[in-house]
Design a protein around this motif. Structure first.
Motif, PDB file in Angstrom:
ATOM      1  N   LYS A 123      83.880 -14.889 -17.850  1.00  0.00           N
ATOM      2  CA  LYS A 123      83.291 -14.127 -18.944  1.00  0.00           C
ATOM      3  C   LYS A 123      82.799 -15.103 -20.000  1.00  0.00           C
ATOM      4  O   LYS A 123      83.565 -15.923 -20.509  1.00  0.00           O
ATOM      5  CB  LYS A 123      84.312 -13.166 -19.563  1.00  0.00           C
ATOM      6  CG  LYS A 123      83.743 -12.330 -20.730  1.00  0.00           C
ATOM      7  CD  LYS A 123      82.624 -11.423 -20.253  1.00  0.00           C
ATOM      8  CE  LYS A 123      82.018 -10.634 -21.418  1.00  0.00           C
ATOM      9  NZ  LYS A 123      80.876  -9.810 -20.971  1.00  0.00           N
ATOM     10  N   CYS A 124      81.516 -15.041 -20.321  1.00  0.00           N
ATOM     11  CA  CYS A 124      80.962 -15.922 -21.350  1.00  0.00           C
ATOM     12  C   CYS A 124      81.394 -15.449 -22.736  1.00  0.00           C
ATOM     13  O   CYS A 124      81.371 -14.251 -23.038  1.00  0.00           O
ATOM     14  CB  CYS A 124      79.438 -15.960 -21.270  1.00  0.00           C
ATOM     15  SG  CYS A 124      78.808 -16.877 -19.855  1.00  0.00           S
ATOM     16  N   PHE A 131      83.295 -12.108 -27.018  1.00  0.00           N
ATOM     17  CA  PHE A 131      82.426 -11.816 -25.887  1.00  0.00           C
ATOM     18  C   PHE A 131      80.963 -11.843 -26.304  1.00  0.00           C
ATOM     19  O   PHE A 131      80.568 -11.244 -27.305  1.00  0.00           O
ATOM     20  CB  PHE A 131      82.754 -10.456 -25.276  1.00  0.00           C
ATOM     21  CG  PHE A 131      84.107 -10.389 -24.624  1.00  0.00           C
ATOM     22  CD1 PHE A 131      84.812 -11.543 -24.317  1.00  0.00           C
ATOM     23  CD2 PHE A 131      84.669  -9.172 -24.298  1.00  0.00           C
ATOM     24  CE1 PHE A 131      86.058 -11.487 -23.727  1.00  0.00           C
ATOM     25  CE2 PHE A 131      85.923  -9.100 -23.700  1.00  0.00           C
ATOM     26  CZ  PHE A 131      86.617 -10.261 -23.408  1.00  0.00           C
ATOM     27  N   LYS A 133      76.851 -11.849 -24.369  1.00  0.00           N
ATOM     28  CA  LYS A 133      76.117 -11.660 -23.124  1.00  0.00           C
ATOM     29  C   LYS A 133      75.178 -12.844 -22.926  1.00  0.00           C
ATOM     30  O   LYS A 133      74.241 -13.049 -23.690  1.00  0.00           O
ATOM     31  CB  LYS A 133      75.308 -10.355 -23.152  1.00  0.00           C
ATOM     32  CG  LYS A 133      74.576 -10.060 -21.849  1.00  0.00           C
ATOM     33  CD  LYS A 133      75.554  -9.754 -20.722  1.00  0.00           C
ATOM     34  CE  LYS A 133      74.838  -9.345 -19.441  1.00  0.00           C
ATOM     35  NZ  LYS A 133      75.759  -9.112 -18.319  1.00  0.00           N
ATOM     36  N   ASP A 137      76.604 -14.617 -17.006  1.00  0.00           N
ATOM     37  CA  ASP A 137      77.695 -13.656 -16.824  1.00  0.00           C
ATOM     38  C   ASP A 137      77.697 -12.989 -15.458  1.00  0.00           C
ATOM     39  O   ASP A 137      78.753 -12.765 -14.868  1.00  0.00           O
ATOM     40  CB  ASP A 137      77.622 -12.566 -17.904  1.00  0.00           C
ATOM     41  CG  ASP A 137      78.319 -13.003 -19.185  1.00  0.00           C
ATOM     42  OD1 ASP A 137      77.779 -13.883 -19.864  1.00  0.00           O
ATOM     43  OD2 ASP A 137      79.397 -12.474 -19.479  1.00  0.00           O
ATOM     44  N   ASP A 138      76.516 -12.639 -14.967  1.00  0.00           N
ATOM     45  CA  ASP A 138      76.436 -11.854 -13.739  1.00  0.00           C
ATOM     46  C   ASP A 138      75.865 -12.651 -12.572  1.00  0.00           C
ATOM     47  O   ASP A 138      75.359 -12.070 -11.608  1.00  0.00           O
ATOM     48  CB  ASP A 138      75.572 -10.606 -13.984  1.00  0.00           C
ATOM     49  CG  ASP A 138      76.146  -9.716 -15.070  1.00  0.00           C
ATOM     50  OD1 ASP A 138      77.377  -9.502 -15.054  1.00  0.00           O
ATOM     51  OD2 ASP A 138      75.385  -9.249 -15.928  1.00  0.00           O
ATOM     52  N   ARG A 202      87.300 -11.797 -13.511  1.00  0.00           N
ATOM     53  CA  ARG A 202      86.942 -12.709 -14.598  1.00  0.00           C
ATOM     54  C   ARG A 202      88.223 -13.325 -15.161  1.00  0.00           C
ATOM     55  O   ARG A 202      88.885 -12.734 -16.019  1.00  0.00           O
ATOM     56  CB  ARG A 202      86.140 -11.974 -15.666  1.00  0.00           C
ATOM     57  CG  ARG A 202      84.835 -11.363 -15.116  1.00  0.00           C
ATOM     58  CD  ARG A 202      84.032 -10.659 -16.200  1.00  0.00           C
ATOM     59  NE  ARG A 202      82.928  -9.905 -15.644  1.00  0.00           N
ATOM     60  CZ  ARG A 202      81.709 -10.387 -15.407  1.00  0.00           C
ATOM     61  NH1 ARG A 202      81.444 -11.652 -15.696  1.00  0.00           N
ATOM     62  NH2 ARG A 202      80.750  -9.630 -14.918  1.00  0.00           N
ATOM     63  N   TYR A 205      87.564 -17.494 -19.804  1.00  0.00           N
ATOM     64  CA  TYR A 205      86.576 -17.346 -20.870  1.00  0.00           C
ATOM     65  C   TYR A 205      85.782 -18.654 -20.924  1.00  0.00           C
ATOM     66  O   TYR A 205      86.336 -19.719 -21.188  1.00  0.00           O
ATOM     67  CB  TYR A 205      87.256 -17.095 -22.209  1.00  0.00           C
ATOM     68  CG  TYR A 205      87.945 -15.755 -22.319  1.00  0.00           C
ATOM     69  CD1 TYR A 205      87.603 -14.697 -21.487  1.00  0.00           C
ATOM     70  CD2 TYR A 205      88.948 -15.538 -23.266  1.00  0.00           C
ATOM     71  CE1 TYR A 205      88.227 -13.470 -21.582  1.00  0.00           C
ATOM     72  CE2 TYR A 205      89.584 -14.306 -23.370  1.00  0.00           C
ATOM     73  CZ  TYR A 205      89.221 -13.283 -22.518  1.00  0.00           C
ATOM     74  OH  TYR A 205      89.848 -12.063 -22.615  1.00  0.00           O
ATOM     75  N   SER A 219      70.382 -16.471 -23.690  1.00  0.00           N
ATOM     76  CA  SER A 219      70.621 -15.070 -23.403  1.00  0.00           C
ATOM     77  C   SER A 219      69.309 -14.413 -23.021  1.00  0.00           C
ATOM     78  O   SER A 219      68.231 -14.932 -23.235  1.00  0.00           O
ATOM     79  CB  SER A 219      71.228 -14.377 -24.628  1.00  0.00           C
ATOM     80  OG  SER A 219      70.358 -14.495 -25.731  1.00  0.00           O
TER      81      SER A 219
END
Length: 311
Positions: A123-124, A131, A133, A137-138, A202, A205, A219
């Protein structure tokens, strides 16, 4: 009992290294050793590590005035440390307390007579562990098969690998100047000679901040990134780095390469002097897929039409 080695390379990490080490100390699995090689820090990093070391015998510090950069620094640790299982660890992330337990449980159930890599999701977060985005992340867990020759979806901090993997890396030493990153090289070794397994949880971090040596990128979605004015330069750099690394992999492991991989890498090498048609046929003959369809298209286009100018 299996020996668990966590390998960390530090460089001017005084801002975040305490949080990272504390996250290791909070792990539910306790039987580990942390080996830290400092890459020539000029701040308080070494002092902070020594303070932890005095209170925790599992922490080991390797001082070295040489600044090798991350890849060579981690390779140095891998070559020095003997263990049954290895984790890479960055100085500025934060591990969830069950990361070791979940990943070690997974790898212990595999055939460890061959190279094995297990990697988890992440998880970024921002510099305050909030948190955010980011584009990364994905994208973890999206590459498989021979796609690993053109891309890497596992930063070192999500990886666990066994002694068989490490021993191959140590025995067949490459020219490190031709290796893009240590984690990508380990992934290639496991892909060609063993197995790779993804845990879609996840467990870390992954901190993003202005001081990152390597990061998740800007992002925004992939389509937006496709139209960034520096996309072409990024793709040419990726083609250059992956091609150089693949040729080094071919050379380093030449005595033991499986025949099908030898043929593939030999054909890839010929792409440099062959026509656009040859490169197009080659790149479409194998399962070369990046972390998304758009990234795959961008890579293949650059490889076919700009390989020579990119090298």
């Amino acid at each position: 009992m299996n020996k668990i080695a966590i390998l960390m390379s530090t460089y001017n990490g005084e801002k975040y290294i305490s949080e990272q080490i504390e996250s290791l100390q909070k792990q539910t699995y306790k039987e580990w050793s942390l080996y830290i090689r400092d890459d020539g820090s000029g701040d308080d990093t070494i002092r902070i590590i020594e303070d932890f070391k005095k209170k925790d015998l599992r922490i080991n510090l390797i001082k070295d005035d040489k600044n090798l950069k991350p890849a060579k620094s981690f390779f140095t640790l891998m070559n020095k440390i003997e263990a049954d299982y290895y984790f890479f660890c960055d100085q500025d992330d934060y591990w969830l307390k069950n990361k070791l337990q979940i990943m070690l449980h997974k790898i212990s159930r595999l055939d460890n007579t061959i190279p094995q890599v297990v990697y988890c999701n992440l998880k970024c977060v921002d510099q305050n562990l909030k948190f955010r985005k980011y584009g990364f992340d994905d994208l973890i867990g999206k590459i498989s098969g021979d796609g690993r020759f053109i891309g890497n979806d596992m930063p070192g901090c999500v990886m666990l690998f066994n002694k068989k993997t490490r021993d191959l890396v140590k025995e067949y030493k490459p020219n490190y100047d031709n290796v893009t990153m240590h984690d990508w090289w380990v992934a290639l070794v496991a892909h060609v000679f063993g197995q790779i397994h993804f845990i879609d949880e996840r467990l870390i971090y992954y901190r993003q901040h202005v001081d990152n040596t390597l990061g998740a990128g800007k992002s925004g979605n992939v389509i937006m990134k496709l139209f960034q004015k520096d996309l072409l330069d990024k793709q040419r750099r990726l083609v250059r780095e992956s091609f150089k690394q693949d040729m080094e992999f071919r050379q380093a492991f030449k005595p033991i390469l499986p025949q099908e991989k030898k043929i593939m890498l030999d054909n890839m090498m010929r792409c440099y002097d062959k026509s656009i048609i040859y490169r197009l046929k080659f790149i479409n003959s194998y399962d070369f897929k990046q972390m998304s369809a758009i990234r795959t298209f961008a890579y293949k286009w650059t490889f076919v039409f700009m390989l020579k100018s990119s090298l």
